[in-house]
Design an enzyme around this catalytic site. Structure first.
Site, PDB file in Angstrom:
ATOM      1  N   GLU A 174       1.094  -1.201   0.113  1.00 12.03           N
ATOM      2  CA  GLU A 174       0.159   0.629  -0.718  1.00 12.03           C
ATOM      3  C   GLU A 174       0.647   0.990   0.054  1.00 12.03           C
ATOM      4  O   GLU A 174       0.952   1.893  -0.488  1.00 12.03           O
ATOM      5  CB  GLU A 174      -0.937  -0.112   1.405  1.00 12.03           C
ATOM      6  CG  GLU A 174      -1.835  -1.249   1.558  1.00 12.03           C
ATOM      7  CD  GLU A 174      -1.376  -1.828   1.521  1.00 12.03           C
ATOM      8  OE1 GLU A 174      -0.215  -2.589   1.895  1.00 12.03           O
ATOM      9  OE2 GLU A 174      -2.456  -3.051   2.482  1.00 12.03           O
ATOM     10  N   PRO A 177       9.447 -15.246   2.108  1.00  9.06           N
ATOM     11  CA  PRO A 177       8.144 -15.465   2.469  1.00  9.06           C
ATOM     12  C   PRO A 177       7.805 -14.653   2.174  1.00  9.06           C
ATOM     13  O   PRO A 177       9.180 -13.913   3.363  1.00  9.06           O
ATOM     14  CB  PRO A 177       8.784 -16.373   3.659  1.00  9.06           C
ATOM     15  CG  PRO A 177       9.997 -16.267   3.508  1.00  9.06           C
ATOM     16  CD  PRO A 177      10.891 -16.285   2.170  1.00  9.06           C
ATOM     17  N   GLY A 187      13.433  -5.741   1.323  1.00  3.94           N
ATOM     18  CA  GLY A 187      13.407  -4.872   0.596  1.00  3.94           C
ATOM     19  C   GLY A 187      14.440  -5.494  -0.394  1.00  3.94           C
ATOM     20  O   GLY A 187      14.582  -4.467  -1.012  1.00  3.94           O
ATOM     21  N   GLU A 188      14.782  -6.764  -0.829  1.00  2.00           N
ATOM     22  CA  GLU A 188      15.113  -7.061  -1.915  1.00  2.00           C
ATOM     23  C   GLU A 188      14.557  -7.840  -2.857  1.00  2.00           C
ATOM     24  O   GLU A 188      15.377  -8.696  -3.494  1.00  2.00           O
ATOM     25  CB  GLU A 188      16.388  -8.759  -1.385  1.00  2.00           C
ATOM     26  CG  GLU A 188      17.832  -7.687  -0.276  1.00  2.00           C
ATOM     27  CD  GLU A 188      19.028  -8.250   0.080  1.00  2.00           C
ATOM     28  OE1 GLU A 188      19.897  -7.693   0.083  1.00  2.00           O
ATOM     29  OE2 GLU A 188      18.433  -9.345   0.597  1.00  2.00           O
ATOM     30  N   PRO A 198       0.845  -9.360  -8.912  1.00  2.00           N
ATOM     31  CA  PRO A 198       1.964  -9.258 -10.033  1.00  2.00           C
ATOM     32  C   PRO A 198       2.650  -8.469 -10.725  1.00  2.00           C
ATOM     33  O   PRO A 198       2.893  -8.960 -11.712  1.00  2.00           O
ATOM     34  CB  PRO A 198       1.504 -10.281 -11.123  1.00  2.00           C
ATOM     35  CG  PRO A 198      -0.302 -10.114 -11.213  1.00  2.00           C
ATOM     36  CD  PRO A 198      -0.216  -9.361 -10.136  1.00  2.00           C
TER      37      PRO A 198
END
EC number: 2.4.99.12
Length: 425
Positions: free
Chosen positions: A62, A265, A307-308, A333
């Site tokens: 969001e 995950p 963050g990767e 997606p």
């Protein structure tokens, strides 16, 4: 007694216990211990001079969707405050915020904390992303006559039915929202049916968000560690989906020697649990947080960091999107499609049904139902890289075509910006 009144009294009664609850959550890793005061409305930064727009997005998806609007506000010389509600979203969003934007944690939805927050920041316009409907916050913003706009608004049929069953209905709350800018016609109709007075369809902001970044040095190290091996990724997975990904790997490794399966995950703290699951299946599993880059003999690589995603999506040509096999709703997606990945998903993608339908029409996404069909789809794509790249290019074309929501949203809120400029004189 109206439900909203009960909610307000309950949050007032629980206010004295907020400090202890936040401290407990910090010990669990669910709050930032250095910035706990922000959660009770105490600012850790000064309010900038001039007009200020406050944008709030609860979690990573969001809040990242707000980036195109943030850029447009800054280009117009408007100061920007961005709030998020989770540690993970704060880390990711802060790394991608442009100069000129300030980040804070959103206060808990208790009247005292909300008033403290609003007294300090005094925003001229308030924008909440998607379905963030906190009653005390909405009430306080409305009482101060601050324009409140719901952007990128979306609501599922199930959520709308739950709202409708609430005693007194949601009309009193939604009636305080000045403008609701929905992602699609279905969400617009649901908000109108629930009592939102002014609703407009503007499209999905997530199509306008730049793809997740990856530093060139880190990307070179990651791809160098993988080498020429075939690789695919299961991202934003939920419990049960990792087992399916591992079973698919077992079915594939006989035909694709050296195959590397990356599992990212949704909750990175589950990394150890997933690695143990892979080892129980007789596979060599390593974790990014413990072992660094993939090793030469790694079969299951657990990307248990935050963050990767940009790094992973630039490495894997085909991606399975989680929360679509063993959990309902799906995940967006758009990010893998932007980076040219072929997309696989389960049957439960109702939260993003329109996007997946567009990708399916363009033959940029395919549905699987279990480990066997996942392995079969992966075999089909990994055996023919040109086919996989063609599928990825089709997805990139789809998301490029569906962009433009940020421009529509800025046009819709232009009257509020103009009014705030007049009031500043």
């Amino acid at each position: 007694m109206p439900l909203l009144t009960i909610y307000r009294l309950l949050t007032i009664g629980l206010t004295p216990f907020a400090g202890g609850a936040l401290a407990w959550r910090a010990r669990q890793g669910k709050e930032d211990p250095v910035r706990l005061k922000e959660r009770v409305g105490v600012a850790s930064a000064e309010r900038p001079e001039g007009r200020l727009v406050w944008l709030h997005g609860a979690s990573i998806g969001e809040s990242l969707a707000l980036l195109p609007l943030i850029d447009r506000f800054i280009q117009r010389g408007v100061e920007v405050l961005v709030t998020t509600g989770t540690v993970a979203s704060a880390k990711v969003v802060k790394a991608r915020l442009p100069a000129g934007a300030t980040h804070q944690y959103v206060p808990l939805d208790a009247p005292r904390f909300v008033e403290r927050f609003l007294c300090h920041w005094r925003p001229d316009i308030v924008l909440f992303a998607e379905s963030e409907l906190w009653p005390n916050m909405i009430r306080a913003v409305h009482a101060r006559r601050m324009p409140l706009i719901l952007v990128n608004a979306t609501i599922s049929r199930r959520s709308a039915e739950r709202w409708r069953r609430l005693p007194g209905g949601p009309g009193r709350l939604l009636g305080k929202i000045d403008l609701c800018l929905a992602q699609n016609a279905e969400s617009a109709a649901r908000y109108l049916g629930l009592g939102a007075p002014r609703v407009r369809v503007c499209g999905n902001l997530k199509f306008d968000v730049p793809p997740p970044p990856a530093g060139p040095t880190r990307l070179a190290a990651f791809t160098g560690a993988i080498g020429a091996r075939a690789v695919w990724a299961a991202v934003s997975t939920h419990e049960g989906e990792e087992k399916i990904a591992i079973e698919a790997h077992l079915a594939l490794e006989r035909d694709i020697p050296g195959l590397l399966t990356i599992i990212a995950p949704r909750r990175p703290e589950r990394g150890g649990e997933i690695a143990a699951l892979a080892r129980a299946a007789g596979l060599l599993a390593t974790q990014r947080t413990l072992d660094g880059e993939p090793q030469r003999r790694t079969q299951i690589y657990v990307a248990d960091t935050v963050g990767e995603l940009g790094l992973l999506l630039r490495t894997a040509g085909v991606v399975f999107m989680g929360k679509s096999l063993t959990a309902a709703g799906g995940h967006s997606p758009i990010e893998p499609a932007k980076l040219g990945c072929a997309v696989l998903h389960g049957p439960h993608v109702e939260n993003f049904a329109d996007i997946y339908a567009e990708l399916a029409t363009a033959r940029a996404a395919a549905r699987v139902i279990d480990a066997e069909t996942l392995a079969r789809a992966l075999q089909y794509l990994l055996a023919d890289p040109s086919r996989m790249r063609k599928m990825g290019r089709a997805g990139a074309d789809v998301v490029a075509r569906l962009g433009g929501a940020s421009q529509s949203i800025m046009a819709a809120i232009e009257p509020y910006l103009a009014q705030s400029a007049l009031e500043q004189r």
